[in-house]
Write a protein that holds these residues in place. Structure first.
Motif, PDB file in Angstrom:
ATOM      1  N   ALA A 180       0.779  -1.196   0.263  1.00 44.86           N
ATOM      2  CA  ALA A 180       0.131  -0.077  -0.043  1.00 44.86           C
ATOM      3  C   ALA A 180       1.075   1.259   0.060  1.00 44.86           C
ATOM      4  N   ARG A 209       2.383   1.509  -3.374  1.00 47.89           N
ATOM      5  CA  ARG A 209       1.230   2.198  -4.427  1.00 47.89           C
ATOM      6  C   ARG A 209       0.890   3.590  -4.295  1.00 47.89           C
ATOM      7  N   HIS A 210       0.895   4.088  -2.854  1.00 46.82           N
ATOM      8  CA  HIS A 210       0.498   5.466  -2.885  1.00 46.82           C
ATOM      9  C   HIS A 210       1.709   6.580  -3.045  1.00 46.82           C
ATOM     10  N   ASN A 242      -6.646   2.844 -12.858  1.00 50.90           N
ATOM     11  CA  ASN A 242      -6.322   2.995 -11.304  1.00 50.90           C
ATOM     12  C   ASN A 242      -7.033   1.993 -10.396  1.00 50.90           C
ATOM     13  N   TRP A 243      -8.400   1.770 -10.728  1.00 50.19           N
ATOM     14  CA  TRP A 243      -8.709   0.624  -9.859  1.00 50.19           C
ATOM     15  C   TRP A 243      -8.244  -0.649  -9.924  1.00 50.19           C
ATOM     16  N   ASP A 291      -5.319  -0.690  -7.845  1.00 45.69           N
ATOM     17  CA  ASP A 291      -5.604  -0.600  -6.434  1.00 45.69           C
ATOM     18  C   ASP A 291      -5.938  -2.223  -5.975  1.00 45.69           C
ATOM     19  N   HIS A 292      -6.520  -2.933  -6.875  1.00 48.20           N
ATOM     20  CA  HIS A 292      -6.959  -4.415  -6.715  1.00 48.20           C
ATOM     21  C   HIS A 292      -5.644  -5.135  -6.838  1.00 48.20           C
ATOM     22  N   TYR A 304      -2.492  -4.024  -5.905  1.00 45.16           N
ATOM     23  CA  TYR A 304      -1.608  -3.660  -4.858  1.00 45.16           C
ATOM     24  C   TYR A 304      -2.250  -3.897  -3.438  1.00 45.16           C
ATOM     25  N   LEU A 305      -3.310  -3.419  -3.546  1.00 50.38           N
ATOM     26  CA  LEU A 305      -4.141  -3.562  -2.166  1.00 50.38           C
ATOM     27  C   LEU A 305      -5.332  -4.528  -2.142  1.00 50.38           C
ATOM     28  N   HIS A 315      -8.169  -4.684  -3.552  1.00 49.30           N
ATOM     29  CA  HIS A 315      -9.423  -4.217  -3.354  1.00 49.30           C
ATOM     30  C   HIS A 315     -10.390  -4.919  -4.475  1.00 49.30           C
TER      31      HIS A 315
END
Length: 179
Positions: free
Chosen positions: A37, A40-41, A98-99, A102-103, A105-106, A108
């Motif tokens: 996370a 990613r950020h 981007n979604w 997020d899936h 890396y995180l 989601h």
């Protein structure tokens, strides 16, 4: 505060923790998920820049994270046709990409709506991310409505999704009965 929301001291908040962008950032994050996370950020240690020609979005990523998530990314980034540290994706919608990140890396998995789910589903198919394809398909089966039907049906046909096509056929039959 900087423009991207970071305090001027170079620290970044991740999961409720303040993390220095300097040395030993790994020591402050307890789990691999927290460390991913942070990467990613923050873009820390990124080695690939993704652009979307025609859009202003620029994303810093880690090629190995993409490669472990998709055989297509692995071929694009480590295969014989791999080129440099800049990847242009003119056909991919930035919000959906981007979604997707997020899936990756995180982890989601909460899709925010049918329109974005359709775009993510198409990206997941393009990059051969089969578990994500299944997630999108299941979401769309539950969420398809009369207003979203045309896009869902078109995607189901394009991706040859039998489960989603069956749901569309069921809805069509129900609507005909109501007429």
């Amino acid at each position: 505060m900087t423009e991207d929301g970071r305090p001027l001291d170079g620290r970044r908040s991740t999961g409720g923790r303040r993390v220095s962008s300097g040395s030993q950032w790994q020591c402050h994050l307890a789990t691999p998920g927290e460390r991913l996370a942070y990467l990613r950020h923050s873009g820390h240690l990124s080695d690939l820049t993704i652009t979307f020609p025609g859009h202003h979005d620029i994303i810093q990523v880690h090629r190995w994270v993409l490669a472990i998530s998709s055989p297509v990314f692995e071929a694009m980034l480590y295969g014989p046709l791999a080129e440099g540290d800049l990847l242009h994706l003119p056909e991919d919608p930035p919000e959906a990409f981007n979604w997707l990140l997020d899936h990756i890396y995180l982890n989601h998995s909460q899709l925010p709506g049918v329109q974005l789910a359709l775009q993510v589903y198409q990206l997941a198919a393009k990059y051969q991310m089969d578990p994500l394809c299944k997630l999108c398909s299941q979401y769309l089966v539950q969420e398809v409505t009369a207003s979203t039907f045309p896009g869902v049906y078109e995607t189901a046909l394009m991706l040859e999704d039998d489960q989603l096509l069956a749901k569309c056929a069921q809805l069509t039959t129900n609507w005909k009965r109501q007429l």
